[in-house]
Design an enzyme around this catalytic site. Structure first.
Site, PDB file in Angstrom:
ATOM      1  N   THR A  27       9.246  30.337 -11.577  1.00  0.00           N
ATOM      2  CA  THR A  27       8.837  31.701 -11.255  1.00  0.00           C
ATOM      3  C   THR A  27       9.727  32.688 -12.000  1.00  0.00           C
ATOM      4  O   THR A  27      10.949  32.642 -11.870  1.00  0.00           O
ATOM      5  CB  THR A  27       8.941  31.926  -9.738  1.00  0.00           C
ATOM      6  OG1 THR A  27       7.993  31.076  -9.090  1.00  0.00           O
ATOM      7  CG2 THR A  27       8.653  33.376  -9.366  1.00  0.00           C
ATOM      8  N   ALA A  60       4.225  28.743 -10.856  1.00  0.00           N
ATOM      9  CA  ALA A  60       3.331  28.769  -9.705  1.00  0.00           C
ATOM     10  C   ALA A  60       2.518  30.053  -9.684  1.00  0.00           C
ATOM     11  O   ALA A  60       3.049  31.147  -9.847  1.00  0.00           O
ATOM     12  CB  ALA A  60       4.146  28.641  -8.422  1.00  0.00           C
ATOM     13  N   GLN A 102       0.511  25.310 -12.178  1.00  0.00           N
ATOM     14  CA  GLN A 102       0.813  25.011 -10.778  1.00  0.00           C
ATOM     15  C   GLN A 102       0.079  25.998  -9.865  1.00  0.00           C
ATOM     16  O   GLN A 102       0.225  27.211  -9.998  1.00  0.00           O
ATOM     17  CB  GLN A 102       2.319  25.086 -10.528  1.00  0.00           C
ATOM     18  CG  GLN A 102       2.709  24.530  -9.164  1.00  0.00           C
ATOM     19  CD  GLN A 102       4.194  24.646  -8.900  1.00  0.00           C
ATOM     20  OE1 GLN A 102       4.723  25.750  -8.847  1.00  0.00           O
ATOM     21  NE2 GLN A 102       4.854  23.520  -8.707  1.00  0.00           N
ATOM     22  N   HIS A 181       1.107  22.693  -5.634  1.00  0.00           N
ATOM     23  CA  HIS A 181       2.458  22.973  -5.144  1.00  0.00           C
ATOM     24  C   HIS A 181       2.529  22.645  -3.658  1.00  0.00           C
ATOM     25  O   HIS A 181       2.140  23.438  -2.804  1.00  0.00           O
ATOM     26  CB  HIS A 181       2.798  24.435  -5.389  1.00  0.00           C
ATOM     27  CG  HIS A 181       4.274  24.744  -5.312  1.00  0.00           C
ATOM     28  ND1 HIS A 181       5.179  23.920  -4.671  1.00  0.00           N
ATOM     29  CD2 HIS A 181       5.006  25.794  -5.799  1.00  0.00           C
ATOM     30  CE1 HIS A 181       6.393  24.444  -4.774  1.00  0.00           C
ATOM     31  NE2 HIS A 181       6.309  25.574  -5.454  1.00  0.00           N
ATOM     32  N   GLY A 182       3.051  21.462  -3.359  1.00  0.00           N
ATOM     33  CA  GLY A 182       3.201  21.033  -1.972  1.00  0.00           C
ATOM     34  C   GLY A 182       4.656  20.954  -1.542  1.00  0.00           C
ATOM     35  O   GLY A 182       4.988  20.183  -0.641  1.00  0.00           O
ATOM     36  N   ASN A 184       8.901  22.953  -1.358  1.00  0.00           N
ATOM     37  CA  ASN A 184       9.745  24.150  -1.218  1.00  0.00           C
ATOM     38  C   ASN A 184       9.394  25.058  -0.044  1.00  0.00           C
ATOM     39  O   ASN A 184       9.635  26.262  -0.086  1.00  0.00           O
ATOM     40  CB  ASN A 184       9.721  24.967  -2.509  1.00  0.00           C
ATOM     41  CG  ASN A 184      10.620  24.365  -3.569  1.00  0.00           C
ATOM     42  OD1 ASN A 184      11.330  23.404  -3.312  1.00  0.00           O
ATOM     43  ND2 ASN A 184      10.578  24.919  -4.768  1.00  0.00           N
ATOM     44  N   TYR A 186       6.508  26.069   1.128  1.00  0.00           N
ATOM     45  CA  TYR A 186       5.333  26.934   1.010  1.00  0.00           C
ATOM     46  C   TYR A 186       4.188  26.366   1.858  1.00  0.00           C
ATOM     47  O   TYR A 186       4.362  25.419   2.614  1.00  0.00           O
ATOM     48  CB  TYR A 186       4.968  27.114  -0.462  1.00  0.00           C
ATOM     49  CG  TYR A 186       6.061  27.827  -1.232  1.00  0.00           C
ATOM     50  CD1 TYR A 186       6.476  29.108  -0.856  1.00  0.00           C
ATOM     51  CD2 TYR A 186       6.721  27.213  -2.294  1.00  0.00           C
ATOM     52  CE1 TYR A 186       7.504  29.760  -1.529  1.00  0.00           C
ATOM     53  CE2 TYR A 186       7.755  27.859  -2.983  1.00  0.00           C
ATOM     54  CZ  TYR A 186       8.135  29.126  -2.590  1.00  0.00           C
ATOM     55  OH  TYR A 186       9.163  29.775  -3.244  1.00  0.00           O
ATOM     56  N   ASN A 241      13.474  27.663   1.808  1.00  0.00           N
ATOM     57  CA  ASN A 241      12.636  28.548   2.624  1.00  0.00           C
ATOM     58  C   ASN A 241      12.484  28.047   4.061  1.00  0.00           C
ATOM     59  O   ASN A 241      11.409  28.105   4.648  1.00  0.00           O
ATOM     60  CB  ASN A 241      11.258  28.727   1.961  1.00  0.00           C
ATOM     61  CG  ASN A 241      11.363  29.396   0.606  1.00  0.00           C
ATOM     62  OD1 ASN A 241      11.968  30.456   0.479  1.00  0.00           O
ATOM     63  ND2 ASN A 241      10.782  28.776  -0.413  1.00  0.00           N
ATOM     64  N   ARG A 329      16.174  25.506 -15.030  1.00  0.00           N
ATOM     65  CA  ARG A 329      17.058  26.607 -15.402  1.00  0.00           C
ATOM     66  C   ARG A 329      17.581  26.493 -16.836  1.00  0.00           C
ATOM     67  O   ARG A 329      17.644  27.489 -17.555  1.00  0.00           O
ATOM     68  CB  ARG A 329      18.225  26.681 -14.411  1.00  0.00           C
ATOM     69  CG  ARG A 329      17.830  27.154 -13.022  1.00  0.00           C
ATOM     70  CD  ARG A 329      18.886  26.812 -11.979  1.00  0.00           C
ATOM     71  NE  ARG A 329      18.922  25.380 -11.709  1.00  0.00           N
ATOM     72  CZ  ARG A 329      19.863  24.786 -10.985  1.00  0.00           C
ATOM     73  NH1 ARG A 329      20.860  25.497 -10.481  1.00  0.00           N
ATOM     74  NH2 ARG A 329      19.812  23.483 -10.763  1.00  0.00           N
TER      75      ARG A 329
END
Length: 375
Positions: A27, A60, A102, A181-182, A184, A186, A241, A329
């Site tokens: 992101t 994402a 994603q 995206h399953g 982190n 979310y 999160n 990163r």
């Protein structure tokens, strides 16, 4: 040549990759506003990282207007967004790259200021994120997360359909595949985990029911793309999160076993040691390895991400723990990362202050190594 296992060919779905170094979805919050469509700057960024014959997983992208929790994130639910992504994909393909998108919905990891009409964010249950964690409103205020609104059972097919349409839109934009995206913390992971899913309908309760939304969304994407161009990302033992399952092994063993028969392009793990790395520098100690624990369970191509170096990536592949390694990163600050690792060139450090939002600085102004060398 450095890292012979990392730089060996790999077939992912129908695509023959020259090496096993993947660009992780990152992101960056640099979409056009208010359209939230990718723009020429985004195409330049991805094209810079597409020259070495590997797989890029693009950042994402929410499949619905309710799926946002950050400003400047690109979507994949309007024609303008599809057009913007098409320019990105064309730029990557012109460099010989393979790129998946994603698909995303943040669920409760949002704020009413991002929601249409100022509504509350949606989630499996009205369980707020811990007050110890803070979020940012659309106008930049730091606040506590709100208590989300629990989705009605009758609304959940609409969520599945939005992911299906997002998959169609990604195909219309020219992508080579999609990743669900399953991870982190979310929306999909909120359904998976018992601390955020208190439902009593067919999407709550036992592991089978809590895994249902993941299966339905994955199947919807498969019906658009075919299984061998669909991947899934999970974060067992992650704590991003305010996520986390008291005993992840039964839940994720079941979820992965349920995906096995589908014939997916790959499964993509975030290693627990790097859980939450988007927000801060982390290196969680004394945590298990997702790839080591679940490699015996997963029968297909396995990608692992999170805090790898060239040495540890090569060793993981050599040991059979993973088939490919995703870098995040360090790919930001080294657009030619595969070339540098393969040749043993030094890496440019990243600047965390420029990760999110802004323009060229910290985005497209990192030079390739050859551009840094004296004439």
């Amino acid at each position: 040549m450095n890292f012979p296992h990392l730089f060996s060919p790999l077939k992912v779905g129908p695509y023959q990759l020259r090496h096993r170094l993947v660009m992780a979805p990152l992101t960056r919050m640099r979409a056009a506003r208010p359209s939230l469509a990718p723009r020429p700057l985004n195409a330049e960024y991805y094209a810079q990282r597409a020259t070495q014959g590997g797989l890029i997983i693009a950042e994402a992208s929410p499949v619905l207007a309710t799926g946002f929790g950050n400003p400047g994130v690109p979507g994949i639910y309007t024609e303008q967004q599809v057009d913007g992504w098409r320019s990105v994909v064309n730029a990557v393909h012109a460099k010989g790259g393979v790129i998946f998108l994603q698909l995303w919905h943040v669920g409760r990891v949002s704020h009413s200021s991002f929601q249409p009409g100022g509504a509350l964010p949606v989630a499996p249950s009205a369980v707020p994120i811990s007050p110890d964690l803070k979020t940012m409103t659309a106008d930049g205020k730091v606040v506590a997360y709100e208590t989300p609104r629990a989705l009605l059972t009758s609304e959940i097919p609409g969520i599945v359909e939005a992911f299906r349409q997002g998959a169609r839109n990604a195909m219309a934009a020219g992508f080579d595949g999609v990743e669900i995206h399953g991870a982190n913390g979310y929306l999909i992971e909120q359904f998976l985990q018992s601390r955020s899913n208190l439902r009593t309908d067919q999407y709550g309760g036992g592991i089978e029911n809590r895994s249902r939304l993941l299966r339905e969304i994955t199947q919807a994407a498969i019906e658009v793309w075919g299984a061998n161009r669909v991947g899934v990302r999970l974060s067992p033992y992650g704590v991003a999160n305010d996520s986390g399952e008291a005993d992840p092994m039964p839940l994720y063993t079941h979820a992965i076993q349920s995906l096995n028969p589908l014939g997916l392009a790959y499964l993509h793990f975030i290693e627990p040691r790097s859980s939450g790395a988007g927000r801060a520098e982390v290196d969680h100690q004394n945590v298990p390895s997702a790839m080591v624990l679940f490699r015996p369970v997963w029968k297909g191509i396995l990608i692992s991400a999170g805090g790898f170096t060239g040495d540890t990536a090569d060793a993981a592949i050599a040991a059979g723990h993973a088939d490919a390694i995703a870098f995040g990163r360090i790919f930001i600050s080294n657009p030619d990362l595969p070339h540098r690792l393969q040749r043993g060139f030094p890496l440019t450090p990243y600047n965390r202050a420029t990760f999110y939002g802004g323009e060229e600085k910290g985005y497209t102004d990192y030079p390739a190594y050859d551009e840094m060398a004296p004439a």
